[in-house]
Design a protein around this motif. Sequence first.
Motif, PDB file in Angstrom:
ATOM      1  N   GLY A  94       0.811  -1.198   0.000  1.00 16.57           N
ATOM      2  CA  GLY A  94       0.000   0.000   0.000  1.00 16.57           C
ATOM      3  C   GLY A  94       0.836   1.235   0.000  1.00 16.57           C
ATOM      4  O   GLY A  94       2.018   1.214   0.200  1.00 16.57           O
ATOM      5  N   LYS A 144      -2.740  -5.542   2.830  1.00 16.19           N
ATOM      6  CA  LYS A 144      -2.377  -4.302   2.162  1.00 16.19           C
ATOM      7  C   LYS A 144      -2.425  -3.152   3.132  1.00 16.19           C
ATOM      8  O   LYS A 144      -3.283  -3.091   3.966  1.00 16.19           O
ATOM      9  CB  LYS A 144      -3.345  -4.022   1.018  1.00 16.19           C
ATOM     10  CG  LYS A 144      -3.283  -5.056  -0.045  1.00 16.19           C
ATOM     11  CD  LYS A 144      -4.204  -4.722  -1.148  1.00 16.19           C
ATOM     12  CE  LYS A 144      -5.624  -4.805  -0.724  1.00 16.19           C
ATOM     13  NZ  LYS A 144      -6.568  -4.524  -1.746  1.00 16.19           N
ATOM     14  N   ASP A 178      -0.215   2.100   2.624  1.00 21.48           N
ATOM     15  CA  ASP A 178      -1.218   2.753   1.780  1.00 21.48           C
ATOM     16  C   ASP A 178      -0.650   4.067   1.261  1.00 21.48           C
ATOM     17  O   ASP A 178       0.310   4.601   1.810  1.00 21.48           O
ATOM     18  CB  ASP A 178      -2.486   3.102   2.583  1.00 21.48           C
ATOM     19  CG  ASP A 178      -3.389   1.903   2.826  1.00 21.48           C
ATOM     20  OD1 ASP A 178      -3.023   0.796   2.413  1.00 21.48           O
ATOM     21  OD2 ASP A 178      -4.442   2.089   3.445  1.00 21.48           O
ATOM     22  N   HIS A 226      -2.234   7.899  -0.778  1.00 21.67           N
ATOM     23  CA  HIS A 226      -3.375   8.583  -1.383  1.00 21.67           C
ATOM     24  C   HIS A 226      -2.990  10.000  -1.766  1.00 21.67           C
ATOM     25  O   HIS A 226      -1.949  10.508  -1.351  1.00 21.67           O
ATOM     26  CB  HIS A 226      -4.576   8.609  -0.428  1.00 21.67           C
ATOM     27  CG  HIS A 226      -4.402   9.483   0.772  1.00 21.67           C
ATOM     28  ND1 HIS A 226      -3.720   9.088   1.906  1.00 21.67           N
ATOM     29  CD2 HIS A 226      -4.830  10.744   1.029  1.00 21.67           C
ATOM     30  CE1 HIS A 226      -3.748  10.057   2.808  1.00 21.67           C
ATOM     31  NE2 HIS A 226      -4.412  11.083   2.297  1.00 21.67           N
ATOM     32  N   ASP A 281      -3.274   0.744  -2.296  1.00 17.44           N
ATOM     33  CA  ASP A 281      -3.010  -0.132  -1.152  1.00 17.44           C
ATOM     34  C   ASP A 281      -1.951  -1.143  -1.558  1.00 17.44           C
ATOM     35  O   ASP A 281      -2.205  -2.056  -2.340  1.00 17.44           O
ATOM     36  CB  ASP A 281      -4.315  -0.838  -0.771  1.00 17.44           C
ATOM     37  CG  ASP A 281      -4.148  -1.711   0.455  1.00 17.44           C
ATOM     38  OD1 ASP A 281      -3.020  -1.820   0.969  1.00 17.44           O
ATOM     39  OD2 ASP A 281      -5.147  -2.292   0.907  1.00 17.44           O
ATOM     40  N   SER A 310       0.202  -3.191  -6.064  1.00 13.19           N
ATOM     41  CA  SER A 310      -0.765  -2.348  -5.368  1.00 13.19           C
ATOM     42  C   SER A 310      -2.109  -2.338  -6.080  1.00 13.19           C
ATOM     43  O   SER A 310      -2.184  -2.541  -7.296  1.00 13.19           O
ATOM     44  CB  SER A 310      -0.224  -0.908  -5.294  1.00 13.19           C
ATOM     45  OG  SER A 310      -1.179  -0.027  -4.739  1.00 13.19           O
ATOM     46  N   THR A 311      -3.147  -2.097  -5.333  1.00  9.23           N
ATOM     47  CA  THR A 311      -4.444  -1.774  -5.923  1.00  9.23           C
ATOM     48  C   THR A 311      -4.430  -0.285  -6.254  1.00  9.23           C
ATOM     49  O   THR A 311      -3.500   0.434  -5.883  1.00  9.23           O
ATOM     50  CB  THR A 311      -5.591  -2.047  -4.933  1.00  9.23           C
ATOM     51  OG1 THR A 311      -5.485  -1.150  -3.818  1.00  9.23           O
ATOM     52  CG2 THR A 311      -5.532  -3.482  -4.430  1.00  9.23           C
ATOM     53  N   SER A 365      -9.577  -1.719  -3.308  1.00  5.77           N
ATOM     54  CA  SER A 365      -9.832  -0.360  -2.848  1.00  5.77           C
ATOM     55  C   SER A 365     -11.068   0.078  -3.632  1.00  5.77           C
ATOM     56  O   SER A 365     -11.573  -0.669  -4.464  1.00  5.77           O
ATOM     57  CB  SER A 365      -8.639   0.552  -3.155  1.00  5.77           C
ATOM     58  OG  SER A 365      -7.517   0.181  -2.379  1.00  5.77           O
ATOM     59  N   THR A 417      -9.163   2.452   1.002  1.00  3.55           N
ATOM     60  CA  THR A 417      -8.539   1.150   0.800  1.00  3.55           C
ATOM     61  C   THR A 417      -9.379   0.104   1.516  1.00  3.55           C
ATOM     62  O   THR A 417     -10.376   0.416   2.170  1.00  3.55           O
ATOM     63  CB  THR A 417      -7.101   1.155   1.337  1.00  3.55           C
ATOM     64  OG1 THR A 417      -7.112   1.572   2.711  1.00  3.55           O
ATOM     65  CG2 THR A 417      -6.231   2.128   0.541  1.00  3.55           C
ATOM     66  N   ASP A 418      -8.971  -1.146   1.400  1.00  6.38           N
ATOM     67  CA  ASP A 418      -9.804  -2.199   1.990  1.00  6.38           C
ATOM     68  C   ASP A 418      -9.806  -2.154   3.508  1.00  6.38           C
ATOM     69  O   ASP A 418     -10.668  -2.762   4.146  1.00  6.38           O
ATOM     70  CB  ASP A 418      -9.375  -3.576   1.478  1.00  6.38           C
ATOM     71  CG  ASP A 418      -7.997  -3.989   1.956  1.00  6.38           C
ATOM     72  OD1 ASP A 418      -7.171  -3.110   2.251  1.00  6.38           O
ATOM     73  OD2 ASP A 418      -7.718  -5.209   2.018  1.00  6.38           O
TER      74      ASP A 418
END
Length: 388
Positions: free
Chosen positions: A22, A95, A162, A164, A177, A231-232, A251, A307-308
Amino acid sequence: MATTSSVLMRVESPPASVYTLGLGKACGQPICRLHTGRSPVVATGGTKLFSCNGKVTGSMKNRGQAGRNMFYHFSLFGLSGSQSASNPFANTERKDFHSSSSAVHSAGAAPDVSFDGVAPVDRTDSSAVSPEQKILGDRILKLVSGSCYLPHPAKEETGGEDAHFICVDEQAIGVADGVGGWADLGIDAGQYARELMSHSVAAIQQEPKGSIDPARVLEKAHSSTKARGSSTACIVALTDQGVHAVNLGDSGFIVVRDGCTIFRSPVQQHDFNFTYQLESGNRGDLPSSGQVFTIPVAPGDVVVAGTDGLFDNLYNSEVTAVIVHAIRAGLGPQVTAQKIAALARQRAQDQNRQTPFSTAAQEAGFRYYGGKLDDITVVVSYITSSST
């Protein structure tokens, strides 16, 4: 990667799983600022439509070719509004990332909040005005965003995995993530996610004003990211068509209107706890596997990306409840993000409550109950209007 205290067991052999790294990053001010959990770096298929009142209709079209993005366009009517093999359960929190953000856009969690009266059922709404595009008469829509990132308690010193960003001028947000399992190979599990988000910001700043193509942005960012890891990714932009987004992995984002969730991006996973993920080169899933959405929005709508760590621990109804309370109290998006993140962390540490993750685990044939401790990233965007 840390496990939760619950025991996850399945009668049959568990499926192969992938590590997820992440990254955390927040952009703000006239330029985008990337936050990585360390010092800030200037970086200048099914889907769901939800209805509370039966007023939402939608159309879905696959306008892409095989191997390309799936495009979905939704019309809302009514008024009122390559894989790394690993045991997927050796670490239920796969993640993470942290984003230390600017004082304006990201901060630690607000005091804990609880909405025990909210039933863990995904309820969604639909008071939709069917706005035309970003411009309504002489009014123009804009995103006012804030964020909160809570790294896994065991990863606070390293900042989590993570990432962002919030780009104010470009009206775009993004979350990633990282696959934490890479840490077992001696690789910084957050580096890939951080680079991916940083390159996303750079690509966004090259896009036409008001016409950002998130899928194109993700393609460019992926091709530019060379760090080892995976990563997602979820990128959301306010464009002339409404909210335009691309999502790959687990995510994602929701759109809330008048106290109900009118849209939720679907989770993409190969198997339970084995999410789609980007990796440098062509070894993982490709950006073209991501799903692309265009959703009309109106002033008063709220977009929540995360994220999850967020969506595994809170049902849509719980997120919506926090938003309703926050708006009634006159709170801005940053404080709202803090409160949502605080509740997600509370649920993640509660082994006596059903959560989206435990529900999914049980449906997959595992014995699991409670939350899933993980990095938690929440980006909240209020959609407002102003005179042109």
